[in-house]
Design an enzyme around this catalytic site. Structure first.
Site, PDB file in Angstrom:
ATOM      1  N   TYR A   1     -31.870  34.430   4.471  1.00 16.31           N
ATOM      2  CA  TYR A   1     -31.356  34.381   5.710  1.00 16.31           C
ATOM      3  C   TYR A   1     -29.802  33.844   5.568  1.00 16.31           C
ATOM      4  O   TYR A   1     -29.396  32.802   6.127  1.00 16.31           O
ATOM      5  CB  TYR A   1     -32.086  33.234   6.538  1.00 16.31           C
ATOM      6  CG  TYR A   1     -31.872  33.217   7.984  1.00 16.31           C
ATOM      7  CD1 TYR A   1     -32.589  34.208   8.834  1.00 16.31           C
ATOM      8  CD2 TYR A   1     -31.297  32.239   8.805  1.00 16.31           C
ATOM      9  CE1 TYR A   1     -32.484  34.277  10.126  1.00 16.31           C
ATOM     10  CE2 TYR A   1     -31.155  32.225  10.206  1.00 16.31           C
ATOM     11  CZ  TYR A   1     -31.903  33.352  10.882  1.00 16.31           C
ATOM     12  OH  TYR A   1     -31.418  33.592  12.400  1.00 16.31           O
ATOM     13  N   GLY A   2     -29.189  34.585   4.688  1.00 19.81           N
ATOM     14  CA  GLY A   2     -27.812  34.173   4.506  1.00 19.81           C
ATOM     15  C   GLY A   2     -26.892  35.263   5.443  1.00 19.81           C
ATOM     16  O   GLY A   2     -27.253  35.205   6.508  1.00 19.81           O
TER      17      GLY A   2
ATOM     18  N   GLN B   1     -26.132  38.479   5.607  1.00 20.91           N
ATOM     19  CA  GLN B   1     -26.766  39.636   6.112  1.00 20.91           C
ATOM     20  C   GLN B   1     -28.096  39.391   6.639  1.00 20.91           C
ATOM     21  O   GLN B   1     -28.585  39.805   7.711  1.00 20.91           O
ATOM     22  CB  GLN B   1     -26.992  40.483   4.949  1.00 20.91           C
ATOM     23  CG  GLN B   1     -25.611  41.414   4.600  1.00 20.91           C
ATOM     24  CD  GLN B   1     -25.040  42.250   5.800  1.00 20.91           C
ATOM     25  OE1 GLN B   1     -25.836  42.757   6.495  1.00 20.91           O
ATOM     26  NE2 GLN B   1     -23.956  42.545   5.626  1.00 20.91           N
TER      27      GLN B   1
ATOM     28  N   GLU C   1     -15.444  46.343  -5.220  1.00 21.67           N
ATOM     29  CA  GLU C   1     -15.390  44.689  -5.334  1.00 21.67           C
ATOM     30  C   GLU C   1     -14.423  44.352  -6.564  1.00 21.67           C
ATOM     31  O   GLU C   1     -13.576  43.582  -6.196  1.00 21.67           O
ATOM     32  CB  GLU C   1     -16.635  44.500  -5.351  1.00 21.67           C
ATOM     33  CG  GLU C   1     -17.467  44.344  -4.212  1.00 21.67           C
ATOM     34  CD  GLU C   1     -19.044  44.191  -4.569  1.00 21.67           C
ATOM     35  OE1 GLU C   1     -19.643  43.874  -3.618  1.00 21.67           O
ATOM     36  OE2 GLU C   1     -19.186  43.820  -5.557  1.00 21.67           O
TER      37      GLU C   1
ATOM     38  N   LYS D   1     -21.854  48.329   6.247  1.00 24.68           N
ATOM     39  CA  LYS D   1     -20.642  47.826   5.764  1.00 24.68           C
ATOM     40  C   LYS D   1     -19.804  47.272   6.440  1.00 24.68           C
ATOM     41  O   LYS D   1     -18.593  47.372   7.110  1.00 24.68           O
ATOM     42  CB  LYS D   1     -19.722  49.444   5.869  1.00 24.68           C
ATOM     43  CG  LYS D   1     -20.577  50.611   5.030  1.00 24.68           C
ATOM     44  CD  LYS D   1     -20.923  50.168   3.578  1.00 24.68           C
ATOM     45  CE  LYS D   1     -19.693  49.883   2.839  1.00 24.68           C
ATOM     46  NZ  LYS D   1     -20.109  49.575   1.621  1.00 24.68           N
TER      47      LYS D   1
ATOM     48  N   ASP E   1     -19.620  50.655  -4.585  1.00 27.57           N
ATOM     49  CA  ASP E   1     -19.636  49.181  -3.952  1.00 27.57           C
ATOM     50  C   ASP E   1     -19.147  48.078  -5.153  1.00 27.57           C
ATOM     51  O   ASP E   1     -18.018  47.448  -4.962  1.00 27.57           O
ATOM     52  CB  ASP E   1     -21.057  48.654  -3.608  1.00 27.57           C
ATOM     53  CG  ASP E   1     -21.020  47.447  -2.901  1.00 27.57           C
ATOM     54  OD1 ASP E   1     -20.382  47.398  -1.574  1.00 27.57           O
ATOM     55  OD2 ASP E   1     -21.304  46.420  -3.283  1.00 27.57           O
TER      56      ASP E   1
ATOM     57  N   ASP F   1     -28.303  39.503  -5.877  1.00 29.61           N
ATOM     58  CA  ASP F   1     -28.674  40.641  -6.730  1.00 29.61           C
ATOM     59  C   ASP F   1     -29.207  39.701  -8.172  1.00 29.61           C
ATOM     60  O   ASP F   1     -30.120  40.195  -8.696  1.00 29.61           O
ATOM     61  CB  ASP F   1     -27.599  41.199  -7.225  1.00 29.61           C
ATOM     62  CG  ASP F   1     -26.915  42.199  -6.070  1.00 29.61           C
ATOM     63  OD1 ASP F   1     -27.657  42.530  -5.338  1.00 29.61           O
ATOM     64  OD2 ASP F   1     -25.682  42.224  -6.151  1.00 29.61           O
TER      65      ASP F   1
ATOM     66  N   THR G   1     -30.751  37.156  -8.412  1.00 30.85           N
ATOM     67  CA  THR G   1     -31.980  36.392  -8.534  1.00 30.85           C
ATOM     68  C   THR G   1     -33.281  37.541  -8.000  1.00 30.85           C
ATOM     69  O   THR G   1     -34.584  37.065  -7.810  1.00 30.85           O
ATOM     70  CB  THR G   1     -32.087  35.101  -7.663  1.00 30.85           C
ATOM     71  OG1 THR G   1     -31.659  35.595  -6.259  1.00 30.85           O
ATOM     72  CG2 THR G   1     -31.055  34.147  -8.239  1.00 30.85           C
TER      73      THR G   1
END
Length: 349
Positions: free
Chosen positions: A25-26, A28, A195, A131, A191, A83, A85
């Site tokens: 519930y961050g 995104q 970054e 995006k 992606d 990613d 975890t």
């Protein structure tokens, strides 16, 4: 050219009657879950009930269920945890309940593409990747619009994976703007490259080196900050609105001439050659292996690098200058001190 799907291409009822569990519930997670709910879909949040984010989820009117129970109840499992975890989280909470006919969804292809997670063959494995940051996904949806997204299918066990994924994209509002067809490989590698070479790594290095050049030449750090960091947003906003041409149309002739004659001197073919090396390490899995190993070792090198960057003079000067900017929210003005001790996080979490 990529294939693009819009509202009329989606079947909004494809996921009706199915339970969607959003894990995390961050940035995104909160946006996608609330958008799905407001689109009339049945959503639960898979989260440790004692976490602070669980309290926020409940305050937002979401149903919070322990991860294993959420995975058991869900027909569509959307993993939006970091990613680094995901593999352990998948193994402990999701894998035991990922039974035939379910849908496993992601918003970044890292774990699937680099085989940190290998789902059973009898489930659909899909990706809808907005995006844009989560707060934008939520805000634009609430305003009646949508943030574009990418769609990819890794496994189509049901024969309806594309339909389900596009329905999910419809539910978060992305079909209002356009959903582009891609693959897990293309999304993941492009992606990571963006970054590292441009959006984060390349940009922050360019800003810092410009700042250092001016300060070392005797210019005031405050002036250097405004020229090399603060005004970056103004330029990026113009590019966002209308591309490079829009930006060049909006700046002075002097600035445009400097852009056209000096830009390739700074970011030259040598820089491009280094970008190719970065891309190669992403493509062959070297970066993924490095990142996974870093986290297995407790992330000590990552923490040290993060702490070192907080001490850069541009951060100190910037914090002082932003304190004078009354239009900025108070919580966004401080960065270096407020971020100390923060746990590693993922853009897509």
């Amino acid at each position: 050219m990529a294939t693009v799907f819009y509202q009329n291409d989606a079947n909004p009822s494809a996921l009706k009657g199915k339970t969607i569990a959003v894990f995390g519930y961050g940035s995104q997670g909160h946006a996608q879950a609330q958008n799905l709910r407001d689109s009339g879909l049945d959503v639960i949040i898979g989260l440790d009930p004692d976490r602070g984010s669980a309290t926020q989820a409940r305050a937002d009117g979401m149903t919070v269920v322990a991860p294993a129970e959420a995975a058991k109840r869900a027909d569509y499992i959307q993993i939006l945890t970091p990613d680094e975890t995901q593999a352990d989280f998948y193994a402990s909470a999701i894998k035991p309940h990922l039974t035939k006919g379910k849908i496993l969804g992601f918003s970044h292809g890292f774990s699937i593409h680099f085989k940190a997670i290998e789902p059973p063959k009898d489930v659909d494995v899909v990706m809808i990747a907005p995006k844009g940051p989560g707060h934008l996904v939520r805000r634009v949806y609430a305003q009646g619009g949508g943030v574009p997204a990418l769609l990819a299918i890794h496994q189509d066990a049901s024969g309806r994976a594309h339909e389900y994924a596009l329905c999910y994209g419809h539910g978060i509002g992305s079909t209002r703007a356009g959903v582009l067809q891609t693959t897990f490989k293309e999304e993941t590698e492009s992606d990571l490259f963006g970054e590292q070479a441009v959006l984060c790594g390349g940009l922050t290095s360019l800003i810092k080196k410009g700042f250092e050049t001016l300060v070392e030449a005797g210019y005031a750090p405050e002036i250097a900050y405004f020229e090399c960091c603060h005004e970056m947003k103004l330029i990026v906003d113009l590019i966002y609105e209308g591309g490079l041409s829009r930006m060049r149309y909006s700046i002075s002739n002097t600035a445009e001439y400097g852009d056209l004659t000096r830009g390739d001197v700074v970011v030259d073919d040598k820089a491009k050659a280094e970008m190719k090396k970065i891309l190669a390490r992403i493509q062959d899995g070297s970066f993924a292996k490095e990142w996974i190993e870093e986290n297995k070792k407790g992330g000590k090198n990552f923490a040290a690098l993060r702490e070192k960057e907080k001490q850069h003079p541009i951060e100190k000067v910037g914090e002082q200058l932003r304190a004078m900017m009354s239009w900025l929210p108070a919580e966004k003005k401080k960065t270096s001190e407020a971020a100390k001790g923060a746990a590693p996080r993922a853009v897509n979490a």
